[in-house]
Design an enzyme around this catalytic site. Structure first.
Site, PDB file in Angstrom:
ATOM      1  N   TYR A   1     -58.035 -19.378 -26.295  1.00 59.07           N
ATOM      2  CA  TYR A   1     -57.521 -20.476 -27.127  1.00 59.07           C
ATOM      3  C   TYR A   1     -56.741 -19.886 -28.283  1.00 59.07           C
ATOM      4  O   TYR A   1     -57.186 -18.931 -28.917  1.00 59.07           O
ATOM      5  CB  TYR A   1     -58.666 -21.342 -27.685  1.00 59.07           C
ATOM      6  CG  TYR A   1     -58.624 -22.719 -27.095  1.00 59.07           C
ATOM      7  CD1 TYR A   1     -57.569 -23.576 -27.402  1.00 59.07           C
ATOM      8  CD2 TYR A   1     -59.588 -23.168 -26.199  1.00 59.07           C
ATOM      9  CE1 TYR A   1     -57.486 -24.836 -26.833  1.00 59.07           C
ATOM     10  CE2 TYR A   1     -59.509 -24.425 -25.624  1.00 59.07           C
ATOM     11  CZ  TYR A   1     -58.461 -25.264 -25.948  1.00 59.07           C
ATOM     12  OH  TYR A   1     -58.370 -26.492 -25.384  1.00 59.07           O
TER      13      TYR A   1
ATOM     14  N   GLU B 143     -54.442 -22.084 -30.559  1.00 52.52           N
ATOM     15  CA  GLU B 143     -53.636 -23.150 -31.176  1.00 52.52           C
ATOM     16  C   GLU B 143     -52.952 -22.626 -32.429  1.00 52.52           C
ATOM     17  O   GLU B 143     -53.564 -21.944 -33.246  1.00 52.52           O
ATOM     18  CB  GLU B 143     -54.529 -24.349 -31.515  1.00 52.52           C
ATOM     19  CG  GLU B 143     -54.880 -25.145 -30.273  1.00 52.52           C
ATOM     20  CD  GLU B 143     -55.753 -26.350 -30.565  1.00 52.52           C
ATOM     21  OE1 GLU B 143     -55.929 -26.706 -31.738  1.00 52.52           O
ATOM     22  OE2 GLU B 143     -56.261 -26.926 -29.595  1.00 52.52           O
TER      23      GLU B 143
ATOM     24  N   ASP C 134     -30.247 -30.506 -22.601  1.00 53.56           N
ATOM     25  CA  ASP C 134     -31.348 -30.167 -21.701  1.00 53.56           C
ATOM     26  C   ASP C 134     -30.758 -29.329 -20.565  1.00 53.56           C
ATOM     27  O   ASP C 134     -30.104 -29.859 -19.672  1.00 53.56           O
ATOM     28  CB  ASP C 134     -31.981 -31.463 -21.182  1.00 53.56           C
ATOM     29  CG  ASP C 134     -33.130 -31.210 -20.214  1.00 53.56           C
ATOM     30  OD1 ASP C 134     -33.305 -30.056 -19.772  1.00 53.56           O
ATOM     31  OD2 ASP C 134     -33.834 -32.180 -19.895  1.00 53.56           O
TER      32      ASP C 134
ATOM     33  N   THR D 245     -36.442 -25.780 -18.865  1.00 53.04           N
ATOM     34  CA  THR D 245     -37.596 -25.309 -18.099  1.00 53.04           C
ATOM     35  C   THR D 245     -37.390 -23.812 -17.886  1.00 53.04           C
ATOM     36  O   THR D 245     -36.280 -23.292 -18.064  1.00 53.04           O
ATOM     37  CB  THR D 245     -37.697 -25.980 -16.723  1.00 53.04           C
ATOM     38  OG1 THR D 245     -36.478 -25.753 -16.023  1.00 53.04           O
ATOM     39  CG2 THR D 245     -37.942 -27.473 -16.839  1.00 53.04           C
TER      40      THR D 245
ATOM     41  N   LYS E 236     -36.685 -22.944 -13.004  1.00 54.19           N
ATOM     42  CA  LYS E 236     -35.619 -23.331 -12.083  1.00 54.19           C
ATOM     43  C   LYS E 236     -34.699 -22.125 -11.896  1.00 54.19           C
ATOM     44  O   LYS E 236     -35.159 -21.091 -11.445  1.00 54.19           O
ATOM     45  CB  LYS E 236     -34.954 -24.604 -12.578  1.00 54.19           C
ATOM     46  CG  LYS E 236     -35.968 -25.775 -12.597  1.00 54.19           C
ATOM     47  CD  LYS E 236     -35.439 -27.089 -13.088  1.00 54.19           C
ATOM     48  CE  LYS E 236     -36.574 -28.114 -13.129  1.00 54.19           C
ATOM     49  NZ  LYS E 236     -36.157 -29.389 -13.733  1.00 54.19           N
TER      50      LYS E 236
ATOM     51  N   ARG F 198     -43.597 -21.891 -13.960  1.00 56.62           N
ATOM     52  CA  ARG F 198     -43.492 -23.263 -14.429  1.00 56.62           C
ATOM     53  C   ARG F 198     -43.759 -23.254 -15.934  1.00 56.62           C
ATOM     54  O   ARG F 198     -44.762 -22.708 -16.389  1.00 56.62           O
ATOM     55  CB  ARG F 198     -44.563 -24.081 -13.702  1.00 56.62           C
ATOM     56  CG  ARG F 198     -44.393 -25.545 -13.667  1.00 56.62           C
ATOM     57  CD  ARG F 198     -45.166 -26.121 -12.482  1.00 56.62           C
ATOM     58  NE  ARG F 198     -44.477 -25.790 -11.240  1.00 56.62           N
ATOM     59  CZ  ARG F 198     -43.375 -26.409 -10.814  1.00 56.62           C
ATOM     60  NH1 ARG F 198     -42.874 -27.423 -11.486  1.00 56.62           N
ATOM     61  NH2 ARG F 198     -42.791 -26.034  -9.691  1.00 56.62           N
TER      62      ARG F 198
HETATM   63  C1  LIG Z   1     -36.813 -30.402 -14.250  1.00 60.87           C
HETATM   64  C2  LIG Z   1     -36.256 -31.096 -15.432  1.00 60.87           C
HETATM   65  C3  LIG Z   1     -37.081 -31.524 -16.477  1.00 60.87           C
HETATM   66  C4  LIG Z   1     -38.582 -31.569 -16.396  1.00 60.87           C
HETATM   67  O1  LIG Z   1     -39.262 -30.442 -16.122  1.00 60.87           O
HETATM   68  P1  LIG Z   1     -40.802 -30.486 -15.637  1.00 60.87           P
HETATM   69  O2  LIG Z   1     -41.202 -29.066 -15.807  1.00 60.87           O
HETATM   70  O3  LIG Z   1     -40.785 -30.987 -14.250  1.00 60.87           O
HETATM   71  O4  LIG Z   1     -41.549 -31.384 -16.567  1.00 60.87           O
HETATM   72  C5  LIG Z   1     -36.470 -32.055 -17.600  1.00 60.87           C
HETATM   73  N1  LIG Z   1     -35.135 -32.167 -17.676  1.00 60.87           N
HETATM   74  C6  LIG Z   1     -34.317 -31.805 -16.679  1.00 60.87           C
HETATM   75  C7  LIG Z   1     -32.850 -31.970 -16.824  1.00 60.87           C
HETATM   76  C8  LIG Z   1     -34.859 -31.261 -15.515  1.00 60.87           C
HETATM   77  O5  LIG Z   1     -34.039 -30.923 -14.520  1.00 60.87           O
END
Ligand SMILES: *Cc1c(COP(=O)(O)O)cnc(C)c1O
Length: 427
Positions: A50, A52, A195, A221, A224, A230
């Site tokens: 932990y 935080e 994003d 993220t 990807k 993740r």
């Molecule tokens: C994949 C994605 C997310 C969310 O990611 P998670 O890890 O699935 O919560 C947010 N914004 C965009 C543009 C994404 O492609």
């Protein structure tokens, strides 16, 4: 005791999943295969702790080594993307976006993002999502050919005066012009959030422009195209101030607002095993061969797009600049759901997707989304894309012929055996 001694059911399911990953063609553009080093860090004892708070300012004792880990992740993120502040604690991309909204908006404030059914993400203001339920959500779409409609974005902004403009996408095959989004945000004095979840790895390799210096906050993220575990990060410029002082919602205060939005705002203990794995992935992404990887992802996507176009498939926006493409199947008289199922039987994993101005429903839409990041990680190149494009065509033409699909699956399995993945791994 080892996993397969204590829980054979879970071990067996993991072995089946491993074999599915090894023997199939993974073409969901948001997926990838992490390195064995990343896997090792992710499966580490970091999960036990932990911690935080943030390095040097924790609510728990015994954090000296997780501080080292989190500082490595933060410093590598800052260096890789060229920002002065990085929060590496969001558990996932959705959490990063929720935290950003929590940091900058009050409930009922107006935000504007791209409609999910035109390529946006549900956290960009979909009515059934947190972002559309707790804020007033304005949604922009695309022009007839599927490209992001900045004209519409500007007129909606002038009309509704959003406090936050969100730009970024989950099913968009073209380069995003961050500067145009900045102009929209500036016209109404809004914050701009970029994003980059899908294209983060392509930003690192130089295959997609970076929003650094343009957007106020960048969320991404890590799993990807960036090819990490993740997880997610929030990047911005500036420095967080000392804790416990009340801060106004201003541009200068964004780093503090973001850190406080993650904890105590929306999360508790950081996932230290995940942070360790993010640190490893960021080190890998800083190596010269990652640039090659990014370039190859795009070359592969362009090759696949060309093959499909030659076979009479209609691609949203007419092609791709990045790692993915959206195929509109309307002229093939078959739905996205049918094709997702048929390709699955052929050993090719894709996901059904809406197309701009979707005439069907999100549960049975007109399109599929295809991407090359995972195949490129396996070492596949243009020649394989030619072959795979041929199989996709064959599978779609014969979508209801299970024997035909099974024969493609055999060929797929043979090809994947030439691109080994996780050799020797077993649960
Ligand atoms: C994949 C994605 C997310 C969310 O990611 P998670 O890890 O699935 O919560 C947010 N914004 C965009 C543009 C994404 O492609």
């Amino acid at each position: 005791m080892k996993l397969n001694e204590i829980d054979q059911e879970v071990a067996e399911a993991l072995n089946h999943e491993l074999s599915r990953e090894q023997t199939g063609l993974e073409m969901i553009p948001s997926e990838n295969f992490v390195s064995e080093a990343v896997l090792e860090a992710l499966g580490s004892i970091g999960t036990n702790k932990y911690s935080e708070g943030y390095p040097g300012a924790r609510y728990y004792g015994g954090c000296e080594w997780v501080d080292v880990i989190e500082n490595l992740a933060r410093d590598r993120a800052k260096a890789l993307f060229g920002v002065t502040h990085a929060n590496v604690q969001p558990a996932s991309g959705c959490a990063a976006n929720i935290a950003t909204m929590f940091a900058l908006l009050e409930p009922g404030d107006t935000l504007m993002g791209m409609n999910l059914f035109y390529g946006g993400h549900m956290t960009h203001g979909l009515p059934v999502n947190f972002s559309g339920r707790y804020y007033k959500s304005i949604q922009y779409t695309s022009t007839k050919d599927g490209t992001m409609d900045f004209g519409q974005m500007m007129s909606l902004a002038l009309e509704h005066k959003p406090k936050l403009v969100i730009v970024g996408a989950t099913a968009y095959p073209r380069i995003i012009d961050w500067q145009k989004a900045r102009e929209v945000a500036d016209a109404v004095g809004a914050f701009l959030m970029a994003d980059v979840a899908h294209v983060a790895g392509l930003i690192v390799s130089g295959d997609h422009p970076s929003p650094v210096g343009i957007a106020d906050v960048i969320t991404t993220t890590t799993h990807k195209t960036l090819r990490g575990p993740r997880g997610a990060m929030i990047l911005c410029n500036g420095n967080p101030s000392t804790p416990l002082k009340k801060v106004e919602v201003t541009r200068e205060n964004i780093p503090t607002l973001i850190d406080r939005a993650i904890i105590p705002g929306i999360q508790g203990g950081p996932h230290n095993h995940q942070t360790a794995a993010i640190a490893v992935a960021l080190k890998e992404a800083a190596q010269p061969d990652f640039k090659e990887y990014g370039h190859q992802i795009v070359k592969n996507a362009k090759t696949l797009a060309a093959v499909l176009t030659r076979q009479g498939f209609e691609l949203v926006t007419g092609g791709t600049d990045n790692h993915l493409m959206v195929v509109n199947l309307t002229n093939k008289n078959v739905s996205g759901k049918q094709v997702e199922h048929a390709l699955g039987l052929a050993g090719i994993t894709v996901n059904k997707n809406t197309v701009p101005f979707e005439p069907r429903t999100p549960f049975d839409p007109s399109g599929i989304r295809l991407g090359t990041p995972a195949l490129t990680t396996r070492g596949m190149k243009e020649a394989e894309m030619e072959t795979i494009g041929g199989w996709i065509d064959e599978a779609i033409v014969n979508w209801s012929d299970e024997a035909k699909l099974a024969s493609i699956k055999t060929a797929v399995k043979e090809m994947t055996s030439r691109f080994p993945l996780y050799v020797g791994l077993k649960y």
